[in-house]
Design an enzyme around this catalytic site. Structure first.
Site, PDB file in Angstrom:
ATOM      1  NE  ARG A  12       2.027  -8.914   0.668  1.00 39.72           N
ATOM      2  CZ  ARG A  12       2.393  -9.641   1.718  1.00 39.72           C
ATOM      3  NH1 ARG A  12       1.618  -9.723   2.769  1.00 39.72           N
ATOM      4  NH2 ARG A  12       3.544 -10.283   1.709  1.00 39.72           N
ATOM      5  CB  ALA A  83      10.034  -3.811   2.495  1.00 40.42           C
ATOM      6  N   GLY A  84       9.398  -5.505   5.314  1.00 38.84           N
ATOM      7  CA  GLY A  84      10.008  -6.309   6.372  1.00 38.84           C
ATOM      8  C   GLY A  84       9.438  -7.707   6.385  1.00 38.84           C
ATOM      9  CG  ASP A  88       8.955 -15.132  14.220  1.00 42.98           C
ATOM     10  OD1 ASP A  88       9.709 -14.279  13.718  1.00 42.98           O
ATOM     11  OD2 ASP A  88       7.815 -14.877  14.651  1.00 42.98           O
ATOM     12  CD  GLN A 144       9.347 -11.610  16.355  1.00 43.86           C
ATOM     13  OE1 GLN A 144       9.304 -10.599  17.043  1.00 43.86           O
ATOM     14  NE2 GLN A 144       8.585 -11.777  15.286  1.00 43.86           N
ATOM     15  CE1 TYR A 147      10.028  -8.054  12.004  1.00 46.95           C
ATOM     16  CE2 TYR A 147       9.742  -7.644  14.360  1.00 46.95           C
ATOM     17  CZ  TYR A 147       9.375  -7.398  13.038  1.00 46.95           C
ATOM     18  OH  TYR A 147       8.363  -6.501  12.769  1.00 46.95           O
ATOM     19  N   PRO A 177       5.595   0.157  15.672  1.00 51.38           N
ATOM     20  CG  PRO A 177       4.827  -0.344  13.531  1.00 51.38           C
ATOM     21  CD  PRO A 177       6.079  -0.152  14.321  1.00 51.38           C
ATOM     22  CE1 TYR A 179       2.963  -9.616  18.106  1.00 49.92           C
ATOM     23  CE2 TYR A 179       3.175  -8.231  20.055  1.00 49.92           C
ATOM     24  CZ  TYR A 179       3.593  -9.311  19.290  1.00 49.92           C
ATOM     25  OH  TYR A 179       4.649 -10.073  19.723  1.00 49.92           O
TER      26      TYR A 179
HETATM   27  P1  NDP Z   1       3.239  -7.622   5.350  1.00 47.55           P
HETATM   28  O1  NDP Z   1       3.843  -8.981   5.396  1.00 47.55           O
HETATM   29  O2  NDP Z   1       1.756  -7.480   5.378  1.00 47.55           O
HETATM   30  O3  NDP Z   1       3.777  -6.854   4.037  1.00 47.55           O
HETATM   31  C1  NDP Z   1       5.151  -6.803   3.807  1.00 47.55           C
HETATM   32  C2  NDP Z   1       5.437  -5.961   2.582  1.00 47.55           C
HETATM   33  O4  NDP Z   1       6.861  -5.908   2.399  1.00 47.55           O
HETATM   34  C3  NDP Z   1       4.877  -6.557   1.312  1.00 47.55           C
HETATM   35  O5  NDP Z   1       4.499  -5.518   0.432  1.00 47.55           O
HETATM   36  C4  NDP Z   1       6.063  -7.323   0.723  1.00 47.55           C
HETATM   37  O6  NDP Z   1       5.997  -7.477  -0.703  1.00 47.55           O
HETATM   38  C5  NDP Z   1       7.197  -6.393   1.112  1.00 47.55           C
HETATM   39  N1  NDP Z   1       8.479  -7.091   1.180  1.00 47.55           N
HETATM   40  C6  NDP Z   1       8.817  -8.150   1.948  1.00 47.55           C
HETATM   41  N2  NDP Z   1      10.078  -8.529   1.690  1.00 47.55           N
HETATM   42  C7  NDP Z   1      10.554  -7.694   0.709  1.00 47.55           C
HETATM   43  C8  NDP Z   1      11.765  -7.590  -0.005  1.00 47.55           C
HETATM   44  N3  NDP Z   1      12.802  -8.416   0.209  1.00 47.55           N
HETATM   45  N4  NDP Z   1      11.877  -6.618  -0.950  1.00 47.55           N
HETATM   46  C9  NDP Z   1      10.850  -5.770  -1.193  1.00 47.55           C
HETATM   47  N5  NDP Z   1       9.685  -5.810  -0.543  1.00 47.55           N
HETATM   48  C10 NDP Z   1       9.527  -6.767   0.385  1.00 47.55           C
HETATM   49  O7  NDP Z   1       3.936  -6.812   6.511  1.00 47.55           O
HETATM   50  P2  NDP Z   1       3.325  -5.743   7.542  1.00 47.55           P
HETATM   51  O8  NDP Z   1       2.524  -4.755   6.812  1.00 47.55           O
HETATM   52  O9  NDP Z   1       2.736  -6.470   8.678  1.00 47.55           O
HETATM   53  O10 NDP Z   1       4.671  -5.057   8.080  1.00 47.55           O
HETATM   54  C11 NDP Z   1       5.202  -3.879   7.493  1.00 47.55           C
HETATM   55  C12 NDP Z   1       6.371  -3.409   8.347  1.00 47.55           C
HETATM   56  O11 NDP Z   1       5.897  -3.137   9.667  1.00 47.55           O
HETATM   57  C13 NDP Z   1       7.479  -4.453   8.500  1.00 47.55           C
HETATM   58  O12 NDP Z   1       8.734  -3.821   8.486  1.00 47.55           O
HETATM   59  C14 NDP Z   1       7.195  -5.061   9.843  1.00 47.55           C
HETATM   60  O13 NDP Z   1       8.360  -5.592  10.425  1.00 47.55           O
HETATM   61  C15 NDP Z   1       6.688  -3.853  10.606  1.00 47.55           C
HETATM   62  N6  NDP Z   1       5.880  -4.182  11.764  1.00 47.55           N
HETATM   63  C16 NDP Z   1       4.704  -4.879  11.617  1.00 47.55           C
HETATM   64  C17 NDP Z   1       3.941  -5.160  12.724  1.00 47.55           C
HETATM   65  C18 NDP Z   1       2.648  -5.866  12.623  1.00 47.55           C
HETATM   66  O14 NDP Z   1       2.061  -6.100  13.681  1.00 47.55           O
HETATM   67  N7  NDP Z   1       2.143  -6.207  11.456  1.00 47.55           N
HETATM   68  C19 NDP Z   1       4.356  -4.759  14.062  1.00 47.55           C
HETATM   69  C20 NDP Z   1       5.594  -4.032  14.096  1.00 47.55           C
HETATM   70  C21 NDP Z   1       6.309  -3.759  12.980  1.00 47.55           C
HETATM   71  P3  NDP Z   1       5.036  -8.620  -1.352  1.00 47.55           P
HETATM   72  O15 NDP Z   1       3.642  -8.101  -1.210  1.00 47.55           O
HETATM   73  O16 NDP Z   1       5.483  -8.709  -2.772  1.00 47.55           O
HETATM   74  O17 NDP Z   1       5.277  -9.877  -0.581  1.00 47.55           O
END
Ligand code: NDP
Length: 241
Positions: A12, A83-84, A88, A144, A147, A177, A179
């Site tokens: 996702r 994954a992240g 906050d 953050q 983070y 990235p 936001y």
């Molecule tokens: P989402 O919260 O939409 O999705 C996070 C994904 O990571 C999910 O698939 C989740 O699994 C998985 N995940 C979270 N924790 C774990 C874990 N401990 N082990 C395995 N999988 C895990 O995040 P985003 O798509 O928004 O972000 C993706 C990356 O981009 C992150 O690293 C984020 O820090 C970075 N980022 C995002 C920004 C944004 O504006 N959205 C901006 C800058 C960076 P599950 O579906 O099972 O929960």
């Protein structure tokens, strides 16, 4: 058979767009996730991309999961550590648990994702490591500290890996990235988003997950073989390093 790519958190958000874009380019893709079984099942149903569930913060789970992917699809050529999480809080209110959860997932999780496949990449003389960092790792962000520390750490990881891997045909790069309109960002109250965040983005909008996915596709390609230890900022002109 195309090259094999693994995307952590690939079911996702930004990861979903990355998984789909790599598949469209002909990669054999495996997407991992943490616990959202429903979303993962819907993603597999829609895309045909198999999902694997483990906690990236756990080394043994990561090693076993990556070994399973190699057994299913073949040696991993491309690893996208995406994954992240965020937990906050202003620093004076941040709990040690909030600090640890984010470090375990976003920083140790990157080590746990790359380390088990690094030896194979060295042996085969090819690899692409791509880490999804963040604008807030470049500039810091109030609320953050945890983070930002992990995302700045990601940049240190790729710069160091680049120097170790270059002679073995491996590149390691980061994408920062700004936001992006995923659930992580949509969870921010709309008022904060509209009045405080979007006005800071000269592009006047959130980025799209696909805009990050296209950066990944490029960094994974043979054309990007001389780009190593770099950071691509994709943030609508919000911040320059
Ligand atoms: P989402 O919260 O939409 O999705 C996070 C994904 O990571 C999910 O698939 C989740 O699994 C998985 N995940 C979270 N924790 C774990 C874990 N401990 N082990 C395995 N999988 C895990 O995040 P985003 O798509 O928004 O972000 C993706 C990356 O981009 C992150 O690293 C984020 O820090 C970075 N980022 C995002 C920004 C944004 O504006 N959205 C901006 C800058 C960076 P599950 O579906 O099972 O929960």
């Amino acid at each position: 058979m195309g090259r094999v790519a693994v995307v952590t958190g690939g079911s996702r958000g930004i990861g979903e767009a990355i998984s789909k874009a790599l598949k469209a380019e002909g990669y054999e893709v495996a997407a991992t996730y943490a616990g959202n079984d429903e979303k993962a099942a819907a993603f597999t149903e829609e895309t045909g991309i198999k999902t694997y569930k483990w906690n990236v913060g756990d080394y043994e789970e990561s090693k076993a999961g990556l070994a399973q992917i190699e057994a299913d699809l073949g040696p991993i050529d491309v690893v996208v550590a995406n994954a992240g999480i965020t937990r906050d809080a202003f620093f004076h209110k941040m709990t040690p648990e909030q600090w640890k959860e984010v470090i375990d997932t976003n920083l140790t999780g990157v080590f746990n994702t790359i380390h088990p496949v690094w030896g194979g990449m060295r042996d085969r003389g090819f690899g692409r490591v791509i880490v999804i960092s963040s604008i807030n790792g470049q500039k810091g962000q109030a609320g953050q500290v945890n983070y930002a520390a992990t995302k700045a750490g990601d940049l240190g990881i790729v710069k160091s890996l680049a120097q170790e891997g270059a002679a073995k045909g491996i590149t390691a790069n980061a994408i920062c990235p700004g936001y992006i309109g995923t659930e992580m960002v949509r969870a921010i109250p709309e008022k904060v988003l509209n009045e405080r965040i979007i006005p800071q983005i000269p592009a006047g909008r959130l980025g799209e997950p696909e805009e990050i996915a296209r950066c990944v596709v490029f960094l994974a390609s043979d054309d990007a073989g001389f780009i190593n230890g770099s950071t691509i900022s994709a943030n609508g002109a919000q911040f320059f390093v």
